[in-house]
Design a protein around this motif. Structure first.
Motif, short mmCIF file in Angstrom:
data_model
loop_
_atom_site.label_atom_id
_atom_site.label_comp_id
_atom_site.label_asym_id
_atom_site.label_seq_id
_atom_site.Cartn_x
_atom_site.Cartn_y
_atom_site.Cartn_z
N GLU A 115 -1.68 -26.59 -44.08
CA GLU A 115 -0.77 -26.57 -43.00
C GLU A 115 -0.56 -25.11 -42.57
O GLU A 115 -0.34 -25.05 -41.13
N LYS A 116 -0.19 -24.38 -43.22
CA LYS A 116 -0.14 -23.09 -42.95
C LYS A 116 -1.44 -22.16 -42.40
O LYS A 116 -1.17 -21.24 -41.45
N ARG A 135 8.40 -28.92 -46.07
CA ARG A 135 7.64 -29.95 -46.42
C ARG A 135 7.21 -29.96 -47.91
O ARG A 135 7.16 -31.13 -48.52
N ALA A 136 6.77 -28.54 -48.23
CA ALA A 136 6.39 -28.63 -49.69
C ALA A 136 7.56 -28.73 -50.53
O ALA A 136 7.29 -29.43 -51.54
N ILE A 158 5.65 -21.93 -54.06
CA ILE A 158 5.70 -23.41 -53.95
C ILE A 158 4.89 -23.74 -55.27
O ILE A 158 3.97 -22.97 -55.66
N ARG A 180 8.00 -32.78 -50.59
CA ARG A 180 6.99 -33.13 -51.48
C ARG A 180 7.28 -32.72 -53.01
O ARG A 180 6.98 -33.91 -53.81
N ILE A 218 0.37 -29.87 -54.01
CA ILE A 218 1.28 -29.40 -52.74
C ILE A 218 1.06 -28.28 -52.31
O ILE A 218 1.10 -27.85 -51.25
N ASP A 258 8.60 -27.80 -40.72
CA ASP A 258 8.34 -26.58 -41.27
C ASP A 258 7.36 -26.81 -42.41
O ASP A 258 8.00 -27.72 -43.52
N PRO A 259 6.32 -26.27 -42.73
CA PRO A 259 5.52 -26.26 -43.83
C PRO A 259 6.28 -26.06 -45.31
O PRO A 259 6.01 -26.73 -46.21
N TYR A 260 7.06 -25.20 -45.26
CA TYR A 260 7.72 -24.89 -46.39
C TYR A 260 8.72 -25.95 -46.76
O TYR A 260 8.70 -26.37 -48.27
N TYR A 264 0.37 -27.31 -48.36
CA TYR A 264 0.98 -26.37 -47.80
C TYR A 264 -0.04 -25.28 -47.14
O TYR A 264 -0.03 -24.64 -46.04
#
Lengths: 222, 229
Positions: free
Chosen positions: A75-76, B94-95, A63, B98, A68, B90-92, A72
């Motif tokens: 949220e995780k 979403r990343a 990521i 973004r 961003i 899913d957070p990944y 992440y």
């Protein structure tokens, strides 16, 4: 959940946003120092579009872009939240995160330029401070932008707590006049004294040396 | 929710203002739209609601102003959570959505602005080259995000579709003016096909400005800005 790796350079303000978030949430990670003059295959593979740090690699998934990455992480790992749960307050926090992230670049420009260009960057930095001092909600009433606890806005503005001072000393250009920003100054003191932040800031003199060299190299190439 | 509870300050020419409108359509939310004629002046309400940037779009919900187009879209997604989701779950994912939205705004959009404001032929050519080059990564991004489906968001339009798709109006103005195909079969076949599907989507159709009308507006805006300088 998979191991966490963090690619960065030791004195980067953007890297520190991520370090602070991981530390505040108690997430263990492996720091892999990067040499931006000699980019590693891992960095190029993990962030092929921008080839920049920081990059978080979680369970093999990369990521990029510090803000961003913060979203992440939030949220995780929901413990010790960095954003409010109320959608409106969250939107307000995100507004100030974006503001701090974008306008903070002016401070970098002060370090990276001279003459007219530098003066323009100084004025833009000053304007950013004035807007925050006047408009940022909660400033002056609570300990942090996030309230009683550090949140995402505080982390994004962390540049003021260390790197702005370094920039001022390296360039001899004053950005934040003492006494002119009472609310921001109070916030900076609270932020720097927080145990997690305090323990995860590089030595001033070390960042100073690195930024001094960085400026000299940049100006020589112009 | 009562229509008067939700108000959007925008402009038909602004791709950014289109983003929350698409989101509100996806969620079937009734709202009052206030057109800001920004070439002429900014309303008191706009200046009061967005004192920092004084720009559209601004969403005013139950008296609370929310600014910055993608922040508004996320707000809409979170508040009207019973409607179809805009961001992936899913957070990944979403990343990733973004990341590409930020890429479009920070890396690609400036080259579009550069073209629209360029006076000299050389500057125009350079801006076009930058725009074309900037679109190439979206071919792979589409593959990664869509996972074989019709949109970046999957079966339905989502965050990244909205973030990128809002520029199609201006993209077409530029293609016509420059006699070029920014989205094309050779370099960006997937986004090219996606653009058609996005433009026809029921949440988007009515909002995309007419290419000729937008080109007319551009002439007016250029004239006004030259006069002001």
């Amino acid at each position: 959940m998979g191991e966490v790796k963090l690619l960065g350079t030791r004195h980067s303000p953007y890297l520190h946003r991520v370090i602070w978030a991981l530390k505040l949430k108690g997430i263990p990670y492996e720091f892999i120092e990067q040499d931006l003059d000699n980019k590693s295959p891992l960095l190029l593979q993990s962030n092929p579009v921008h080839k920049k740090i920081p990059v978080l690699i979680h369970g093999g998934n990369p990521i990029a872009e510090s803000v961003i990455i913060l979203e992440y992480i939030e949220e995780k790992w929901p413990q010790n939240p960095l954003l409010p749960s109320d959608p409106y307050e969250k939107a307000v926090a995100r507004f100030w995160v974006k503001f701090a992230d974008e306008k903070g670049l002016s401070i970098s420009k002060v370090l990276q330029s001279s003459g007219e260009e530098q003066e323009k960057a100084r004025k833009e930095s000053l304007e950013m401070l004035e807007i925050i001092e006047e408009h940022a909600p909660g400033l002056g009433q609570k300990k942090f932008f996030g309230g009683d606890k550090i949140g995402m806005v505080d982390l994004t503005l962390g540049r003021l707590a260390h790197w702005m001072g370094v920039t001022e000393e390296v360039t001899g250009v004053k950005i934040m006049e003492a006494g002119k920003f009472p609310r921001l100054e109070a916030w900076m003191k609270n932020f720097k004294e927080d145990p997690v932040i305090k323990e995860n800031l590089p030595e001033f003199k070390d960042t100073l040396a690195v930024m001094k060299r960085h400026r000299e190299t940049l100006l020589a190439s112009k | 929710m009562a229509k008067s509870d939700v108000k959007l300050l925008g402009a038909w020419t602004s791709p950014f203002a289109m983003r929350p409108r698409i989101a509100l359509n996806i969620k079937s939310v009734d709202y009052e739209f206030q057109e800001e004629d920004w070439l002429v002046s900014k309303s008191e309400l706009l200046l009061k609601s967005n004192p920092v940037h004084k720009k559209v779009p601004v969403l005013i919900h139950a008296g609370n102003p929310i600014c910055e187009s993608l922040i508004i879209v996320q707000y809409i997604d979170e508040v009207w959570s019973s409607g179809p989701s805009i961001l992936p779950s899913d957070p990944y994912d979403r990343a990733t959505a973004r990341f590409w939205s930020a890429y479009i705004d920070d890396k690609w959009f400036p080259s579009m602005v550069a073209f629209l404001f360029a006076q000299e032929e050389d500057a125009k050519k350079a801006a076009i080259a930058q725009m074309e080059e900037g679109l190439v990564p979206l071919e792979e991004a589409f593959g990664k995000c869509s996972k074989g489906k019709a949109f970046f968001g999957g079966d339905r339009i989502g965050f990244l579709d909205i973030a990128f798709g809002c520029f199609l109006g201006w993209l077409r103005v530029i293609e016509k003016a420059g006699g070029i195909e920014l989205l094309n079969e050779t370099q960006t076949p997937s986004p090219l096909k996606w653009a058609e599907r996005f433009s026809s989507d029921i949440a988007v159709k009515e909002l995309l400005p007419d290419t000729d009308k937008l080109a007319e507006f551009r002439k007016k805006a250029q004239a006004k800005m030259t006069a002001n300088n």
